[in-house]
Design a protein around this motif. Structure first.
Motif, short mmCIF file in Angstrom:
data_model
loop_
_atom_site.label_atom_id
_atom_site.label_comp_id
_atom_site.label_asym_id
_atom_site.label_seq_id
_atom_site.Cartn_x
_atom_site.Cartn_y
_atom_site.Cartn_z
N TYR A 1 0.85 -1.20 0.00
CA TYR A 1 0.00 0.00 0.00
C TYR A 1 0.88 1.24 0.00
O TYR A 1 1.72 1.45 0.88
CB TYR A 1 -0.92 -0.01 1.21
N GLY B 1 -0.48 4.67 -0.68
CA GLY B 1 -1.21 5.77 -0.07
C GLY B 1 -2.46 6.10 -0.85
O GLY B 1 -2.82 5.42 -1.82
N SER B 2 -3.14 7.16 -0.44
CA SER B 2 -4.39 7.59 -1.07
C SER B 2 -4.36 9.10 -1.26
O SER B 2 -3.72 9.83 -0.48
CB SER B 2 -5.60 7.20 -0.21
N MET C 1 -8.90 -1.56 5.59
CA MET C 1 -9.73 -0.80 4.66
C MET C 1 -10.78 -1.73 4.06
O MET C 1 -10.47 -2.90 3.77
CB MET C 1 -8.88 -0.19 3.55
N HIS D 1 -14.20 -1.53 1.21
CA HIS D 1 -15.02 -0.75 0.30
C HIS D 1 -16.03 -1.68 -0.38
O HIS D 1 -15.63 -2.70 -0.97
CB HIS D 1 -14.17 -0.06 -0.78
N ALA E 1 -4.35 0.75 -8.91
CA ALA E 1 -5.10 1.74 -8.15
C ALA E 1 -6.59 1.61 -8.45
O ALA E 1 -6.98 1.15 -9.53
CB ALA E 1 -4.62 3.15 -8.47
N ASN F 1 -14.94 7.03 0.28
CA ASN F 1 -14.59 6.61 1.63
C ASN F 1 -15.81 6.73 2.54
O ASN F 1 -16.50 7.76 2.53
CB ASN F 1 -13.46 7.48 2.19
N TYR G 1 -11.66 9.16 -3.55
CA TYR G 1 -10.25 8.99 -3.25
C TYR G 1 -9.67 7.86 -4.09
O TYR G 1 -10.35 6.86 -4.37
CB TYR G 1 -10.04 8.65 -1.76
N CYS G 2 -8.42 8.03 -4.49
CA CYS G 2 -7.71 7.02 -5.24
C CYS G 2 -6.72 6.32 -4.31
O CYS G 2 -5.90 6.97 -3.67
CB CYS G 2 -6.96 7.64 -6.42
N HIS G 3 -6.80 5.01 -4.25
CA HIS G 3 -5.94 4.21 -3.39
C HIS G 3 -4.91 3.50 -4.27
O HIS G 3 -5.27 2.76 -5.18
CB HIS G 3 -6.77 3.20 -2.61
N PHE H 1 -1.44 1.13 -4.99
CA PHE H 1 -0.71 -0.04 -4.51
C PHE H 1 0.45 -0.34 -5.45
O PHE H 1 0.38 -0.06 -6.65
CB PHE H 1 -1.64 -1.26 -4.42
#
Length: 407
Positions: free
Chosen positions: A18, A20-21, A73, A75, A93, A98, A107-109, A111
């Motif tokens: 991970y 970040g976002s 997390m 979703h 991503a 959220n 939000y974009c997460h 990896f």
């Protein structure tokens, strides 16, 4: 990559890191994609990463710690808007809402995968979840061959309710013979007993049999009782027929395998590219609202030996022919502005897709591996409101129907 390990609940687990976002601006889809790629490029050198496990299913995406003991997390899939990847930087991503934040804020997460193919596989998993979720919510748009159906029996006179003893409107004479099936074994004793008990009419003259039957009002004019089918023999044949039909009904019906995430990397990619399980017309209409550069791989409607690649360009959907060369290679028909066609040959469809993802070669834009979730819900309470409406609607329909009856 091998086959994706799948659990009983339909969940596929993969490892990643991970990064970040970051928030995504509320703008049109094409502008969002530009912003995402810009941000992903800036994060490719980020060294602060956390090892995690991602769990994919039709219900949603969950992120656990390295020991898979703590949920970090979660979703719901209906709140994930799109999925993308940058295989060149081993990045994966997805954009989601959220829980607890405003409906307009996304939000974009991001990896980091082990390598390019791993990042591409993560993206394919989430894209396939989008498609399976759409199939679950819209079963009427499923492809016909994907729905299992029982094999139909060929139409036969025996299956249309006609008695075996009646041959309608037949006036020619037939020589008498003993037995129904030529391969059936007969014993002399049993045949003598059946002949004495079964034969209601003599078998010497069919015309006399017919006249006698009409005089006795057993048959109407224009039909006669076949001298080979006496009442007992007729019952035996009907019993044989019913037994054979019962065996056919007891046989398990072969149905096509239901779509699943438990696929190899090649099969999963093929399913995502072809929108497997979804009817072509529905896939075509969904492609209009997808990201720029998204595509649909399907057979060519006019050339059965060729395929077609339908791509969403800024000008709309354009279909490109995929030819099979004599050498067994694939060629995408692309007409350049000068009028020439691109003659680059590829050994596989995957190689063709990968090439045009990195190089335009006459295309208006690059192919995109990103996909939109067409079941995305903009409001968090949308599903709850829909369930309340569904609960109230039957009562309203009952009131309306009773009112119509009384009126």
């Amino acid at each position: 990559m091998g086959e994706a390990p799948i659990r009983e609940d339909g969940t596929v687990t993969r490892s990643a890191e991970y990064v970040g976002s970051f928030p995504v601006d509320d703008c049109c889809l094409d502008d969002q994609m530009k912003q995402l790629h810009t941000q992903l490029k800036s994060l490719k050198g980020c060294k602060k990463r956390r090892p995690v496990f991602l769990k994919f299913s039709i219900k949603g995406v969950k992120m656990y710690n390295e020991d898979e003991t703590t949920l970090l997390m979660a979703h719901a899939l209906r709140r994930v808007s799109l999925s993308t990847a940058r295989p060149i930087d081993a990045q994966f991503a997805f954009v989601s809402h959220n829980p607890g934040s405003s409906d307009a804020q996304l939000y974009c997460h991001v990896f980091k995968a082990r390598h390019a193919r791993a990042a591409q596989f993560l993206n394919l998993l989430l894209c396939r979840c989008f498609q399976l979720s759409y199939l679950e919510k819209h079963p009427e748009e499923a492809e016909e061959c994907a729905v299992g159906s029982a094999p139909r029996r060929n139409p036969s006179l025996l299956n249309h309710g006609f008695p075996l003893s009646v041959s309608a409107l037949v006036s020619f004479r037939r020589a008498p013979f003993r037995g129904f099936l030529p391969r059936s074994k007969k014993s002399s004793k049993s045949s003598d007993q059946h002949d004495s008990q079964d034969e209601v009419f003599p078998t010497s003259s069919p015309s006399l049999v017919r006249k006698k039957a009409i005089r006795n009002k057993v048959l109407r004019s224009g039909a006669y009782r076949s001298f080979t089918f006496t009442p007992l023999k007729q019952r035996n044949v009907q019993e044989r027929l019913s037994v054979s039909q019962g065996k056919d009904q007891n046989k398990p019906t072969r149905r096509s395998r239901t779509p699943s995430l438990a696929e190899t990397e090649e099969a999963l990619a093929q399913a995502v590219w072809c929108w497997a399980g979804i009817a072509t017309d529905s896939s075509y209409s969904l492609l209009v609202d997808d990201v720029l550069g998204s595509y649909l791989l399907c057979p060519h409607p006019k050339k059965p030996k060729c395929g077609s690649l339908i791509i969403r360009f800024p000008s709309g959907l354009i279909t490109h022919l995929i030819e099979n060369t004599r050498k067994g290679k694939f060629l995408l028909e692309v007409i350049i502005l000068s009028g020439k066609t691109c003659k680059t040959e590829f050994t596989s469809i995957a190689e063709l897709i990968e090439h045009y993802t990195d190089n335009q070669d006459g295309l208006p834009c690059l192919l995109s591996c990103a996909r939109v979730n067409h079941c995305y819900e903009w409001e968090e309470n949308a599903s709850k409101l829909q369930s309340v409406k569904l609960r109230k609607s039957p009562n309203k329909s009952k009131i309306k129907s009773t009112h119509r009856k009384w009126v």
